[in-house]
Design a protein around this motif. Structure first.
Motif, PDB file in Angstrom:
ATOM      1  N   ALA A 100      -5.736  70.757  30.765  1.00 19.27           N
ATOM      2  CA  ALA A 100      -4.406  71.547  31.221  1.00 19.27           C
ATOM      3  C   ALA A 100      -3.068  70.681  30.939  1.00 19.27           C
ATOM      4  CB  ALA A 100      -4.638  71.765  32.752  1.00 19.27           C
ATOM      5  N   VAL A 101      -3.146  69.642  30.861  1.00 21.38           N
ATOM      6  CA  VAL A 101      -1.862  68.948  30.602  1.00 21.38           C
ATOM      7  C   VAL A 101      -1.633  68.933  29.324  1.00 21.38           C
ATOM      8  CG1 VAL A 101      -0.934  66.547  30.606  1.00 21.38           C
ATOM      9  CG2 VAL A 101      -2.071  67.365  32.455  1.00 21.38           C
ATOM     10  N   MET A 102      -2.844  68.725  28.360  1.00 26.12           N
ATOM     11  CA  MET A 102      -2.387  68.979  27.004  1.00 26.12           C
ATOM     12  C   MET A 102      -2.377  70.514  26.342  1.00 26.12           C
ATOM     13  SD  MET A 102      -5.264  66.661  25.012  1.00 26.12           S
ATOM     14  CE  MET A 102      -6.936  67.486  25.905  1.00 26.12           C
ATOM     15  N   HIS A 103      -2.652  71.267  27.084  1.00 27.36           N
ATOM     16  CA  HIS A 103      -2.479  72.705  26.673  1.00 27.36           C
ATOM     17  C   HIS A 103      -1.198  73.210  27.312  1.00 27.36           C
ATOM     18  CE1 HIS A 103      -2.526  77.227  26.925  1.00 27.36           C
ATOM     19  NE2 HIS A 103      -2.417  77.151  28.225  1.00 27.36           N
ATOM     20  N   LEU A 104      -0.674  72.831  28.486  1.00 26.39           N
ATOM     21  CA  LEU A 104       0.556  73.362  28.862  1.00 26.39           C
ATOM     22  C   LEU A 104       1.918  72.510  28.109  1.00 26.39           C
ATOM     23  CD1 LEU A 104       0.234  73.247  32.963  1.00 26.39           C
ATOM     24  CD2 LEU A 104       0.404  75.191  30.957  1.00 26.39           C
ATOM     25  N   MET A 105       1.756  71.330  27.895  1.00 24.75           N
ATOM     26  CA  MET A 105       2.785  70.709  26.835  1.00 24.75           C
ATOM     27  C   MET A 105       2.561  71.383  25.484  1.00 24.75           C
ATOM     28  SD  MET A 105       2.047  66.490  27.936  1.00 24.75           S
ATOM     29  CE  MET A 105       2.495  66.149  26.223  1.00 24.75           C
ATOM     30  N   SER A 106       1.776  71.665  25.050  1.00 25.84           N
ATOM     31  CA  SER A 106       1.815  72.029  23.575  1.00 25.84           C
ATOM     32  C   SER A 106       2.131  73.546  23.554  1.00 25.84           C
ATOM     33  CB  SER A 106       0.068  72.142  23.053  1.00 25.84           C
ATOM     34  OG  SER A 106       0.241  72.799  21.787  1.00 25.84           O
ATOM     35  N   ILE A 107       1.523  74.327  24.514  1.00 26.82           N
ATOM     36  CA  ILE A 107       2.037  75.842  24.757  1.00 26.82           C
ATOM     37  C   ILE A 107       3.400  75.829  24.962  1.00 26.82           C
ATOM     38  CG2 ILE A 107       1.394  76.511  26.899  1.00 26.82           C
ATOM     39  CD1 ILE A 107       0.725  78.489  23.876  1.00 26.82           C
ATOM     40  N   ASN A 108       4.058  75.218  25.756  1.00 31.92           N
ATOM     41  CA  ASN A 108       5.503  75.237  25.986  1.00 31.92           C
ATOM     42  C   ASN A 108       6.118  74.605  24.962  1.00 31.92           C
ATOM     43  OD1 ASN A 108       6.251  75.972  28.834  1.00 31.92           O
ATOM     44  ND2 ASN A 108       4.649  74.899  29.179  1.00 31.92           N
ATOM     45  N   ILE A 109       6.022  73.731  24.040  1.00 33.05           N
ATOM     46  CA  ILE A 109       6.641  73.347  22.949  1.00 33.05           C
ATOM     47  C   ILE A 109       6.692  74.403  21.611  1.00 33.05           C
ATOM     48  CG2 ILE A 109       6.683  71.732  20.901  1.00 33.05           C
ATOM     49  CD1 ILE A 109       5.880  69.333  23.114  1.00 33.05           C
ATOM     50  N   VAL A 110       5.361  74.991  21.736  1.00 30.78           N
ATOM     51  CA  VAL A 110       5.241  76.168  20.759  1.00 30.78           C
ATOM     52  C   VAL A 110       6.115  77.522  21.163  1.00 30.78           C
ATOM     53  CG1 VAL A 110       3.436  77.674  19.576  1.00 30.78           C
ATOM     54  CG2 VAL A 110       3.207  75.180  19.988  1.00 30.78           C
ATOM     55  N   THR A 111       6.006  77.678  22.242  1.00 29.18           N
ATOM     56  CA  THR A 111       6.659  78.848  22.973  1.00 29.18           C
ATOM     57  C   THR A 111       8.052  78.775  22.544  1.00 29.18           C
ATOM     58  OG1 THR A 111       5.175  79.333  24.436  1.00 29.18           O
ATOM     59  CG2 THR A 111       7.094  80.620  24.801  1.00 29.18           C
ATOM     60  N   PHE A 112       8.854  77.440  22.881  1.00 30.25           N
ATOM     61  CA  PHE A 112      10.079  77.212  22.593  1.00 30.25           C
ATOM     62  C   PHE A 112      10.480  77.378  21.112  1.00 30.25           C
ATOM     63  CE2 PHE A 112      13.388  74.379  21.817  1.00 30.25           C
ATOM     64  CZ  PHE A 112      14.524  74.559  22.538  1.00 30.25           C
ATOM     65  N   LEU A 113       9.624  76.740  20.191  1.00 29.53           N
ATOM     66  CA  LEU A 113       9.734  77.010  18.693  1.00 29.53           C
ATOM     67  C   LEU A 113       9.664  78.583  18.337  1.00 29.53           C
ATOM     68  CD1 LEU A 113       7.602  74.120  17.688  1.00 29.53           C
ATOM     69  CD2 LEU A 113      10.139  74.295  17.571  1.00 29.53           C
ATOM     70  N   ALA A 114       8.909  79.156  19.003  1.00 29.96           N
ATOM     71  CA  ALA A 114       8.642  80.813  18.591  1.00 29.96           C
ATOM     72  C   ALA A 114       9.926  81.275  19.073  1.00 29.96           C
ATOM     73  CB  ALA A 114       7.499  81.219  19.399  1.00 29.96           C
ATOM     74  N   TYR A 115      10.714  81.011  20.285  1.00 27.27           N
ATOM     75  CA  TYR A 115      11.861  81.542  20.443  1.00 27.27           C
ATOM     76  C   TYR A 115      13.362  81.398  19.511  1.00 27.27           C
ATOM     77  CZ  TYR A 115      10.917  84.095  25.028  1.00 27.27           C
ATOM     78  OH  TYR A 115      10.679  84.893  25.912  1.00 27.27           O
ATOM     79  N   GLY A 116      13.082  79.968  19.050  1.00 21.97           N
ATOM     80  CA  GLY A 116      14.103  79.595  18.064  1.00 21.97           C
ATOM     81  C   GLY A 116      13.777  80.403  16.798  1.00 21.97           C
ATOM     82  N   PHE A 117      12.603  80.547  16.182  1.00 24.29           N
ATOM     83  CA  PHE A 117      12.355  81.104  15.004  1.00 24.29           C
ATOM     84  C   PHE A 117      12.632  82.552  15.110  1.00 24.29           C
ATOM     85  CE2 PHE A 117       9.434  77.313  13.962  1.00 24.29           C
ATOM     86  CZ  PHE A 117      10.041  77.453  12.587  1.00 24.29           C
TER      87      PHE A 117
END
Length: 151
Positions: free
Chosen positions: A64-81
């Motif tokens: 859960a910790v790995m998933h949440l850290m990763s998915i939030n970073i990736v979602t943030f990047l998706a918004y930027g792209f």
């Protein structure tokens, strides 16, 4: 642990069809698998798969910790792209893919991306769906944690 997480992550591709076309989910999957491999090799080099299954709560918590850290970073990047693509008039990320990333737990990254990039903040239909989904997800997490006796 890496094998178990790989099965879960690949299984999500079959359960949630928009993930099959979502390159950001693939990035997330690679980040989680790399993190789980590193944690397993660094902190648990002598554990057998049976030990992981016996201590399933700790495995679930680590995932859960790995998933949440990763998915939030990736979602943030998706918004930027997506914001950059919108400004340049290039091909955009479909809203369904952004919502899928948010629903998978990336709503902190989504809120940060909305605030920092000033993206998707004025579109009322997007915002209403986003906040309804966020409320639903928080309630679902509460029910799951209550059921598993974590709270």
């Amino acid at each position: 642990m890496v094998l178990l997480i790989s099965v879960i992550m690949l299984g999500m591709l079959f359960v949630v069809p928009p993930l099959r076309r979502n390159g950001f989910y693939m990035l997330h999957m690679l980040l989680v698998l790399a993190a789980s491999w590193w944690i397993e090799k660094t902190y648990f080099p002598d554990k057998s798969p049976a030990d992981f299954i016996a201590g399933w709560k700790s495995v679930v918590l680590m995932f859960a910790v790995m998933h949440l850290m990763s998915i939030n970073i990736v979602t943030f990047l998706a918004y930027g792209f997506d914001k950059r693509a919108a400004q340049k008039g290039e091909k955009r990320i479909p809203e369904s893919q952004l919502h899928t990333l948010e629903f998978m737990g990336g709503w902190c990254g989504a809120i940060s991306g909305q605030k920092i990039f000033h993206h998707k903040t004025q579109k009322a239909s997007y915002q209403s769906f986003f906040w309804a989904m966020l409320i639903f997800e928080v309630l679902a997490i509460y029910i799951i944690l209550k059921y598993l006796h974590f709270i």
